[in-house]
Enzyme design. Structure first.
Site: not given
Ligand code: SAH
Length: 363
Positions: A92, A105, A112, A116, A119, A343
Site C-alpha cells: 500500500e 508515504c 515487515c 513492533c 503496528c 501511520c
Molecule cells: N519501519 C519504519 C517505517 C514504519 S511506519 C519505522 O519503524 O520507522 C512509520 C511510523 O509509524 C513509525 O514511527 C511507526 O512506529 C509508526 N507507527 C506504527 N504503527 C503505529 C500505530 N498503530 N499508531 C501510530 N504510529 C504507528
C-alpha cells in the site's frame, strides 16, 4: 528477480542493452517518456511503431504493480492505494495533499519482520523485500495521479505537485538497504524529487544508519523511538534487543556529525505505556542532547494490540513538557484513520473490507 524486472528497475545501461542496433538517441527518448512525460513505452511517440510494439511486449518494459483498490477520505485529500505485485504480494501507499505540498508515504517491503507490537504491518509479518522498481513505481503512480488530479489548476505552481516522499509505509527501509538506495537515487535524479524532501523512517537499525551517514545519501532521517529506556522500548520495538538504546543514540550522534542535519524522533503515544512524565523526561534528555525534533503520533488502533492511545490532554502535557525542556515538538495530525491509511495501519486489507490478516486469523 532479474526475470521479473520491470520498467522502473531499468538503468540507462539496461535500456541500451535492450536497444542493441538502434541509434543512441533512442535511449534518451525512452528515458524521457518514462520519467519526464510519465507515459511509459506506449506513450513514447517518438519511437518507430514497430520498436514501440516490440518493447511494450517485453516484460522488463512493463510496470510491476497493479492497482487493485483505492480508498479516499478527507474530501479526497488522502488516498490509499492498494497494489498487487506480479507475484501477488500486496502493498500500500498513501498520498496526502496539503495546501502547498503533496506527500506520498511509500512501502519498502511487503509486510515487515520488525514485529513492533502496535503496528499493523508488524502484526502481519514479513513477505519479501520490494525491488527498487517497485518502490519507484509507487512514486510514479502518485506523480501521475497528482498530474491528472490537478491538471486544471496550473495557476498555483505548487498545488498538486508530488513534492515529498516518506518511507513510512509498509516495511523497514533499512532492512532493504541496497534497493532503498537505488530507489532513492531514481526518485531523486530521474523522478526529480529533491533529496531533502525524502524522509527515511527507521525502527533503529544501527548499521543502516551508519551506512546512510557514510554514503552521504542526504535524506532526512526519522527514528521510531517510542520508548526512552531499553525496557520500555524493547517491549514495543523488539529489534531494540539487538540494537540497544545506547548504540542507537551513538549512531544518531554519528549521523548528525557526519551529515550536519537534524534528525527527528517518532513517538506513538500509548496510554500507560510510554506517556508518563518519567518517559518524557528521559526522552527530553536524549532529544535535547541530539538537537532532535520530536513528532508525537496519536496511536492509531490496530487489531493485534489492545492498548489505547493517550488522551489528547495527555499528549498535550507530554508535548508541553518536552517543549519546556528545549525540545522542538509537534503532534502529528493523523490522516486517513477511517480508511486504515494512518501511520502503522497499513496491512494490505482488502476483499474482506476493513479486515486485516490478524482479524481474519481470529475468525
Ligand atoms: N519501519 C519504519 C517505517 C514504519 S511506519 C519505522 O519503524 O520507522 C512509520 C511510523 O509509524 C513509525 O514511527 C511507526 O512506529 C509508526 N507507527 C506504527 N504503527 C503505529 C500505530 N498503530 N499508531 C501510530 N504510529 C504507528
Amino acid at each position: 528477480m532479474e526475470k521479473s524486472r520491470g520498467i522502473y528497475d531499468l538503468s540507462r545501461e539496461d535500456i541500451a542493452n535492450a536497444l542493441a542496433g538502434e541509434p543512441k538517441y533512442r535511449q534518451d527518448q525512452i528515458w524521457h517518456s518514462i520519467y519526464s512525460t510519465s507515459l511509459g513505452i506506449e506513450g513514447a511517440s517518438t519511437l518507430p511503431k514497430a520498436l514501440r510494439l516490440k518493447l511494450s511486449e517485453d516484460p522488463q518494459f512493463k510496470t510491476q504493480l497493479e492497482e487493485i483498490e483505492r480508498r479516499q477520505t478527507d474530501r479526497g485529500r488522502t488516498i490509499k492505494f492498494l497494489y498487487a505485485a506480479r507475484d501477488g504480494s500486496k502493498i500500500e501507499s498513501v498520498l496526502m495533499h496539503y495546501k502547498s505540498r503533496s506527500t506520498l508515504c511509500v512501502s519498502s517491503q511487503a509486510g515487515c519482520a520488525m514485529k513492533c507490537v502496535f503496528c499493523a504491518t508488524g502484526q502481519m509479518g514479513f513477505k519479501r523485500h520490494l525491488s527498487a522498481g517497485e518502490i519507484v513505481e509507487q512514486v510514479m503512480a502518485a506523480k501521475i495521479e497528482c498530474q491528472n488530479t490537478f491538471k486544471d489548476s496550473i495557476s498555483s505552481s505548487k498545488t498538486g505537485r508530488l513534492s515529498n516522499i516518506v518511507f513510512m509505509g509498509m516495511g523497514e527501509p533499512l532492512a532493504n538497504y541496497d534497493k532503498l538506495i537505488k530507489a532513492i537515487d531514481k526518485i531523486n535524479n530521474s523522478v526529480g524529487i529533491g533529496i531533502r524532501h525524502i524522509t527515511v523512517s527507521t525502527v533503529g537499525i544501527v548499521p543502516g544508519i551508519i551506512k546512510l551517514a557514510d554514503e552521504e545519501v542526504g535524506v532526512k532521517l526519522a527514528i521510531s523511538l517510542h520508548g526512552a529506556d531499553d525496557k520500555t522500548r524493547s517491549h514495543l520495538v523488539p529489534i531494540s534487543r539487538r540494537y540497544g538504546l545506547d548504540s542507537l543514540i551513538e549512531a544518531c550522534h554519528y549521523y548528525i556529525s557526519k551529515t550536519k542535519r537534524r534528525i527527528s524522533f517518532e513517538w506513538a503515544m500509548m496510554s500507560g505505556i510510554n506517556d508518563s512524565i518519567d518517559q518524557a523526561e528521559k526522552l527530553a534528555n536524549i532529544a535535547f542532547s541530539l538537537g532532535a525534533h520530536v513528532n508525537l503520533i496519536p496511536l492509531n488502533p490496530t487489531p493485534g494490540y489492545l492498548v489505547v492511545g493517550s488522551s489528547r490532554d495527555r499528549i498535550e502535557d507530554f508535548a508541553n513538557y518536552l517543549e519546556s525542556n528545549g525540545v522542538a515538538t509537534t503532534i502529528r495530525n493523523t490522516r486517513g484513520n477511517d480508511i486504515a491509511a494512518a501511520c502503522g495501519q497499513l496491512a494490505a486489507t482488502n476483499l474482506e473490507v476493513g479486515k486485516t490478516k490478524v482479524e481474519l486469523a481470529k475468525k
